[in-house]
Design an enzyme around this catalytic site. Structure first.
Site, PDB file in Angstrom:
ATOM      1  N   MET A   1       0.782  -1.136   0.062  1.00  0.00           N
ATOM      2  CA  MET A   1       0.102  -0.035  -0.226  1.00  0.00           C
ATOM      3  C   MET A   1       0.698   1.354  -0.043  1.00  0.00           C
ATOM      4  O   MET A   1       1.899   1.405   0.592  1.00  0.00           O
ATOM      5  CB  MET A   1      -0.832  -0.080   1.318  1.00  0.00           C
ATOM      6  CG  MET A   1      -1.760   0.970   1.444  1.00  0.00           C
ATOM      7  SD  MET A   1      -2.615   1.051   2.918  1.00  0.00           S
ATOM      8  CE  MET A   1      -1.178   1.570   4.145  1.00  0.00           C
TER       9      MET A   1
ATOM     10  N   SER B   1       3.655  -6.744   1.961  1.00  0.00           N
ATOM     11  CA  SER B   1       2.522  -6.301   2.665  1.00  0.00           C
ATOM     12  C   SER B   1       1.269  -6.801   2.140  1.00  0.00           C
ATOM     13  O   SER B   1       0.985  -7.748   1.784  1.00  0.00           O
ATOM     14  CB  SER B   1       2.637  -4.407   3.042  1.00  0.00           C
ATOM     15  OG  SER B   1       1.929  -4.325   3.871  1.00  0.00           O
ATOM     16  N   GLN B   2       0.287  -5.611   1.748  1.00  0.00           N
ATOM     17  CA  GLN B   2      -1.042  -6.192   1.330  1.00  0.00           C
ATOM     18  C   GLN B   2      -0.866  -6.932   0.063  1.00  0.00           C
ATOM     19  O   GLN B   2      -1.378  -7.989  -0.461  1.00  0.00           O
ATOM     20  CB  GLN B   2      -2.009  -4.988   1.060  1.00  0.00           C
ATOM     21  CG  GLN B   2      -1.648  -4.217  -0.037  1.00  0.00           C
ATOM     22  CD  GLN B   2      -2.718  -2.922  -0.150  1.00  0.00           C
ATOM     23  OE1 GLN B   2      -3.538  -2.838   0.824  1.00  0.00           O
ATOM     24  NE2 GLN B   2      -2.496  -2.180  -1.115  1.00  0.00           N
TER      25      GLN B   2
ATOM     26  N   ASP C   1       7.034  -5.068  14.017  1.00  0.00           N
ATOM     27  CA  ASP C   1       5.935  -4.298  13.148  1.00  0.00           C
ATOM     28  C   ASP C   1       5.110  -3.365  14.016  1.00  0.00           C
ATOM     29  O   ASP C   1       4.650  -3.722  14.718  1.00  0.00           O
ATOM     30  CB  ASP C   1       5.291  -5.398  12.414  1.00  0.00           C
ATOM     31  CG  ASP C   1       4.544  -5.077  11.043  1.00  0.00           C
ATOM     32  OD1 ASP C   1       4.203  -3.690  10.948  1.00  0.00           O
ATOM     33  OD2 ASP C   1       4.852  -5.750  10.119  1.00  0.00           O
TER      34      ASP C   1
ATOM     35  N   HIS D   1       8.126  -3.258   9.934  1.00  0.00           N
ATOM     36  CA  HIS D   1       7.520  -3.667   8.744  1.00  0.00           C
ATOM     37  C   HIS D   1       8.456  -3.433   7.505  1.00  0.00           C
ATOM     38  O   HIS D   1       8.905  -2.452   6.966  1.00  0.00           O
ATOM     39  CB  HIS D   1       6.290  -2.729   8.578  1.00  0.00           C
ATOM     40  CG  HIS D   1       5.190  -3.215   7.680  1.00  0.00           C
ATOM     41  ND1 HIS D   1       4.581  -4.614   7.741  1.00  0.00           N
ATOM     42  CD2 HIS D   1       4.525  -2.872   6.485  1.00  0.00           C
ATOM     43  CE1 HIS D   1       3.837  -4.836   6.966  1.00  0.00           C
ATOM     44  NE2 HIS D   1       3.827  -3.818   5.937  1.00  0.00           N
TER      45      HIS D   1
END
Ligand code: NAG
Ligand code: NAG
Ligand code: NAG
Ligand code: NAG
Length: 301
Positions: free
Chosen positions: A35, A110-111, A228, A284
């Site tokens: 994202m 991530s996503q 994270d 992250h």
């Protein structure tokens, strides 16, 4: 004269054949960004692409997915293009890419991690071989503590919409982050209204194809970032999540319904030695090159 020419042609055909079989090029890699990011940011996916090209070598083909026709669209679509549409778009891109037809390894950031898992479950051709998820939110998120990237404008907008109601249909159908929003205080509504995550996690109906396809992977590699600060809860990166009815205690993968009833084949993947749960001791997506080399490179070679 004609015979000599034929022999000449045949000779080169043999050479070409030998070259193509002895020095077969490495398995290609497909990357899906996170994202707020895009396919081609030189500081993020661009540098990952270069690192793979360097460390795997052999002229490896690395395709960093662009969702849309330019970088701005690609970034915006990471917030505002229905994930199911993105999955269909990407599936068709993969099917049309001649360099991927023998199979590819996938790396989701991530996503992009849960989106590539959806590709594995829904789009078996061309075949995905290894899937590496870096900080993917496989059980969704319940909170949006911090945003990656520098631009906070989109993040503030996303937060406002999620606060308004992630399961309101116009928000659910348009806002990517609402489509993996998982409210543990409202599991029934999540199951009923989530158009993406509840579907790929077999919460709506059991789809045997999803399980059969995921089990075709050679390896499913899930990276969790132990420090994270962006994913809530970070256990989601390994299929853990908040226990229903509250937002403090978490269950882990072994304790999840998905694993215990083996609805996605995670248990079978584990029992056949094809599930790896890895941890990077950082925030992250902040793994080091050394960590990558020691833990991930073997899945790309
Ligand atoms: C199960 O998933 C496959 C692959 O996406 C799809 O073609 C099929 O329609 C789904 N089946 C049901 C019952 O939803
Ligand atoms: C942040 O993103 C928004 C929406 O894409 C854009 O309009 C704005 O110009 C960006 N701001 C900065 C500082 O880049
Ligand atoms: C996978 O199997 C190993 C060995 O049987 C076990 O220790 C581990 O907990 C299993 N993984 C999960 C997620 O349950
Ligand atoms: C989950 O927690 C249980 C109980 O503490 C433990 O036995 C199991 O190994 C854990 N599984 C994973 C994948 O960490």
């Amino acid at each position: 004269m004609e015979a000599a020419r034929m022999m000449f042609v045949a000779f080169f055909a043999v050479i070409a054949f030998c070259l193509s079989t002895t020095s077969a090029s490495p398995t290609p890699v497909v990357i899906w960004h996170g994202m707020g990011d895009s396919c081609c940011n030189p500081l993020s996916m661009g540098s990952i692409k270069r690192m793979i090209e360097e460390k795997v070598g052999g002229g490896i083909y690395v395709r960093s997915l662009e969702i849309g026709s330019n970088i701005i669209e690609d970034t915006e679509n990471g917030f505002l293009l229905n994930v199911n549409k993105q999955i269909d778009m990407v599936c068709s891109k993969l099917q049309k890419d001649p360099k991927l037809q023998q199979g590819y390894n996938a790396m989701g950031f991530s996503q992009g991690g849960q989106f590539l898992r959806a590709i594995a479950q829904k789009c078996p051709n061309p075949p995905m071989l290894n899937l590496v998820s870096f900080g993917g939110q496989h059980q969704g998120v319940y909170g949006f503590p911090r945003c990656p990237g520098e631009n906070q404008t989109m993040c503030d907008y996303v937060r406002k919409l999620l606060n308004l109601g992630a399961y309101i249909s116009w928000i659910q159908d348009n806002l990517v982050q609402a489509e993996y929003w998982h409210d543990p205080l409202n599991e029934a509504e999540y199951r009923a209204k989530s158009v993406f995550l509840a579907d790929i996690n077999q919460e709506k109906a059991f789809n045997a194809t999803y399980k059969a396809n995921l089990m075709k992977l050679k390896n499913l590699v899930l990276v969790k970032f132990s420090e994270d600060t962006m994913v809530d809860p970070k256990e989601s990166e390994w299929f853990g999540f908040y226990v229903e009815g509250q937002a403090k205690a978490v269950y882990n993968m072994t304790q999840s319904k998905l694993y215990q009833q083996d609805l996605l084949g995670l248990k079978e993947l584990n029992e056949s030695g094809r599930l790896a749960l890895l941890e990077s001791p950082t925030d992250h997506l902040q793994f080091t090159e050394e960590w990558f080399e020691a833990n991930i490179l073997k899945y790309l070679k």
